[in-house]
Design an enzyme around this catalytic site. Sequence first.
Site, short mmCIF file in Angstrom:
data_model
loop_
_atom_site.label_atom_id
_atom_site.label_comp_id
_atom_site.label_asym_id
_atom_site.label_seq_id
_atom_site.Cartn_x
_atom_site.Cartn_y
_atom_site.Cartn_z
N LYS A 116 1.21 -0.84 -0.17
CA LYS A 116 -0.41 0.23 0.05
C LYS A 116 0.79 0.96 0.40
O LYS A 116 0.17 2.04 -0.37
CB LYS A 116 -1.11 -0.18 1.06
CG LYS A 116 -1.42 -1.24 1.38
CD LYS A 116 -2.96 -1.55 1.72
CE LYS A 116 -4.14 -1.45 0.37
NZ LYS A 116 -5.92 -0.62 1.08
N LYS A 158 -3.19 2.58 8.94
CA LYS A 158 -3.40 1.60 7.65
C LYS A 158 -2.07 0.74 7.73
O LYS A 158 -1.20 1.20 7.98
CB LYS A 158 -3.56 1.76 6.65
CG LYS A 158 -5.52 2.82 7.13
CD LYS A 158 -5.85 3.67 5.12
CE LYS A 158 -6.55 2.48 4.03
NZ LYS A 158 -6.67 3.44 3.53
N HIS A 208 -17.50 5.24 -2.86
CA HIS A 208 -16.48 4.34 -3.54
C HIS A 208 -16.76 4.82 -5.12
O HIS A 208 -17.44 4.04 -5.83
CB HIS A 208 -16.28 3.34 -2.97
CG HIS A 208 -14.96 2.30 -3.78
ND1 HIS A 208 -14.43 1.92 -3.09
CD2 HIS A 208 -15.19 1.85 -4.81
CE1 HIS A 208 -13.67 0.30 -3.45
NE2 HIS A 208 -14.40 0.87 -4.83
N HIS A 235 -16.86 -3.83 4.28
CA HIS A 235 -15.56 -3.24 2.83
C HIS A 235 -16.17 -4.22 1.88
O HIS A 235 -14.89 -4.31 0.93
CB HIS A 235 -14.14 -3.62 3.34
CG HIS A 235 -14.21 -2.52 4.89
ND1 HIS A 235 -14.20 -1.16 4.34
CD2 HIS A 235 -13.79 -2.48 5.83
CE1 HIS A 235 -13.77 -0.49 5.18
NE2 HIS A 235 -13.27 -1.67 6.35
N LYS A 237 -18.61 -5.67 -1.29
CA LYS A 237 -18.72 -4.48 -2.08
C LYS A 237 -20.96 -5.77 -2.97
O LYS A 237 -20.41 -6.62 -2.30
CB LYS A 237 -18.41 -4.46 -3.72
CG LYS A 237 -17.55 -3.25 -3.53
CD LYS A 237 -16.83 -3.03 -4.76
CE LYS A 237 -15.51 -2.87 -4.80
NZ LYS A 237 -14.07 -2.42 -5.38
N GLU A 275 -8.53 2.30 -7.54
CA GLU A 275 -10.16 2.65 -6.89
C GLU A 275 -9.86 4.05 -5.98
O GLU A 275 -8.93 4.26 -5.15
CB GLU A 275 -10.03 1.62 -5.31
CG GLU A 275 -10.65 0.80 -6.44
CD GLU A 275 -11.02 -0.67 -5.34
OE1 GLU A 275 -11.30 -1.55 -5.30
OE2 GLU A 275 -10.43 -0.54 -3.84
N GLU A 287 -6.93 2.53 -3.75
CA GLU A 287 -5.35 1.38 -3.98
C GLU A 287 -5.35 0.91 -5.84
O GLU A 287 -6.71 1.75 -6.43
CB GLU A 287 -6.15 -0.03 -2.99
CG GLU A 287 -6.71 -0.61 -3.82
CD GLU A 287 -7.23 -1.98 -2.20
OE1 GLU A 287 -6.30 -2.32 -2.21
OE2 GLU A 287 -8.55 -1.97 -2.12
N ARG A 291 -6.45 -6.32 -11.16
CA ARG A 291 -6.46 -7.66 -12.35
C ARG A 291 -8.20 -7.40 -12.47
O ARG A 291 -8.47 -6.16 -12.36
CB ARG A 291 -7.44 -9.11 -10.96
CG ARG A 291 -7.43 -8.27 -9.79
CD ARG A 291 -8.02 -8.87 -8.84
NE ARG A 291 -8.31 -8.72 -7.87
CZ ARG A 291 -9.47 -7.93 -7.22
NH1 ARG A 291 -10.62 -8.19 -8.12
NH2 ARG A 291 -9.32 -6.87 -6.11
P1 ADP Z 1 -7.89 -2.71 2.25
O1 ADP Z 1 -6.53 -2.97 1.21
O2 ADP Z 1 -7.79 -3.28 3.78
O3 ADP Z 1 -9.44 -2.82 2.14
P2 ADP Z 1 -8.43 -0.16 1.51
O4 ADP Z 1 -7.35 1.25 1.89
O5 ADP Z 1 -8.97 -0.62 0.20
O6 ADP Z 1 -8.32 -1.45 2.49
O7 ADP Z 1 -9.67 0.11 2.29
C1 ADP Z 1 -11.17 -0.14 2.77
C2 ADP Z 1 -12.14 0.73 2.97
O8 ADP Z 1 -11.71 1.41 3.71
C3 ADP Z 1 -12.31 2.00 1.71
O9 ADP Z 1 -13.14 1.26 0.75
C4 ADP Z 1 -13.06 2.52 2.23
O10 ADP Z 1 -14.20 1.98 2.79
C5 ADP Z 1 -12.30 3.03 3.68
N1 ADP Z 1 -11.00 3.54 4.37
C6 ADP Z 1 -10.01 3.56 3.75
N2 ADP Z 1 -9.16 4.55 3.81
C7 ADP Z 1 -9.81 5.70 3.80
C8 ADP Z 1 -10.02 7.17 4.46
N3 ADP Z 1 -8.89 7.52 4.46
N4 ADP Z 1 -11.08 7.75 4.90
C9 ADP Z 1 -12.11 7.28 5.03
N5 ADP Z 1 -12.10 5.63 4.79
C10 ADP Z 1 -11.24 4.70 4.53
#
Ligand code: ADP
Length: 449
Positions: A116, A158, A208, A235, A237, A275, A287, A291
């Site tokens: 990440k 994170k 999202h 998380h 969809k 995304e 991210e 794929r």
């Molecule tokens: P993972 O890979 O663990 O799924 P992501 O970075 O894709 O982590 O984040 C997962 C979800 O967390 C996102 O789809 C969103 O809903 C929430 N999220 C991530 N970053 C943020 C942020 N900075 N502020 C608010 N929500 C966030």
Amino acid sequence: MFNKILIANRGEIALRVLRACKELGIRTVAVHSTADADAMHVRLADESVCIGPPKASESYLNIPQLVAACEITGAEAVHPGYGFLSENARFAEIVEAHGVKFIGPSAEHIRIMGDKIEAKRTAQRLGIPVVPGSDGAVETVEAAAEFAETIGYPVLIKASAGGGGRGMKVAKSPDDLAEAYATARGEAKAAFGDDAVYMEKLLLTPRHIEVQVLGDGKGGAVHLGERDCSLQRRHQKVWEEANSPALNAESREKIGAICAKAVADLGYAGAGTIEFLYENGEFYFIEMNTRLQVEHPITEAITGIDLVVEQIRVAAGAGLSVKQSDIEFKGHAIECRINAENAATFTPSPGQITYYHPPGGLGVRVDSGVYQGYRIPPYYDSLIGKLIVHGRNRVECLMRLRRCLDEFVVDGIETTIPLFRKLIDNQDIANGMYDIHWLEKFLETRPFD
Ligand code: ADP
């Protein structure tokens, strides 16, 4: 073009890939665990190989078995689908070391986007807007506190190796910070064996929104517009739309062009999804998935472009069949993910389907591997199908979706279809007014009581 492709997956996505291969005149090899011997992807493939027992770690994730299956059948390429080994850089390297083409981007690009911190840095370098946050890992709680003061609370901590929302903690104020920081590191260590964490500003009510891209691997790329996947539970969809009810043509073109250019500059090959969280008119990169996505059919519905065919063409060195000026967005599409789960409690409901009647008609697509009499094994993801509905505009799409949900019959097991029947009657959904927290709040109102 390839003569034979091995599909390293199961269920609806294995069938989806198989269909694209057939239309390209390519022979197909299905692989399956002992639990999936009766699966439709196995029945419809030209050849099949049993690669192990039910447990995914011993079958669908078993790299030596998959390589052996390629060698035995003479498959020239492997399509990984989504999930399983689709974002495993080592798998891509190993199959290619055996002279088999991996249908996807380079192992290097998979690796960059799988980390990440590295992904965010790369996105930023390529001109993609990112969430304000730390530059890389935050090594100590003191550094975390100092950084939180500069971006302002609330902040999100994170895991660098994160996935599925694990290792992610919110600190609302300085009082929460030390605990959130320690918990995030602990969870990250336990889940991923890597306790590196970074920090971001917490967005409060974002949507999202993700952009579909295709790269030819030689510096050319296109975007295929966006999908709005804000309706999520834990998380995951649940319902996706293309285009997003929140964007207009101008904002779509702007973010799409940024993504296409980034992917072109990266020299990226194949399909990818960038995304974003979207709030107050601004996009924030979260991210990139290297794929095919579960929700890719809604993009296919509004563009008429077969994304799997494009993936295969790029891997075979035939390039993309479309340029940006060929791509038009027609109408509106919605996908409902149908899971074998109780719609109120989300408890898995494997078992035998005693009666099955999928909806049909103009603008309706059902991607599923199930059939009447099929027994859903308890070992895998509970997604059993996807209902994809296309209309000339969002209103027509919603009317058609309502009709399809009425028609859809799956007996013998429980499914999440009743949840979609509730959603289609909701005013916020009708208005397209929802953010990433909407569905969980709706579920708290106990719509089935
Ligand atoms: P993972 O890979 O663990 O799924 P992501 O970075 O894709 O982590 O984040 C997962 C979800 O967390 C996102 O789809 C969103 O809903 C929430 N999220 C991530 N970053 C943020 C942020 N900075 N502020 C608010 N929500 C966030």
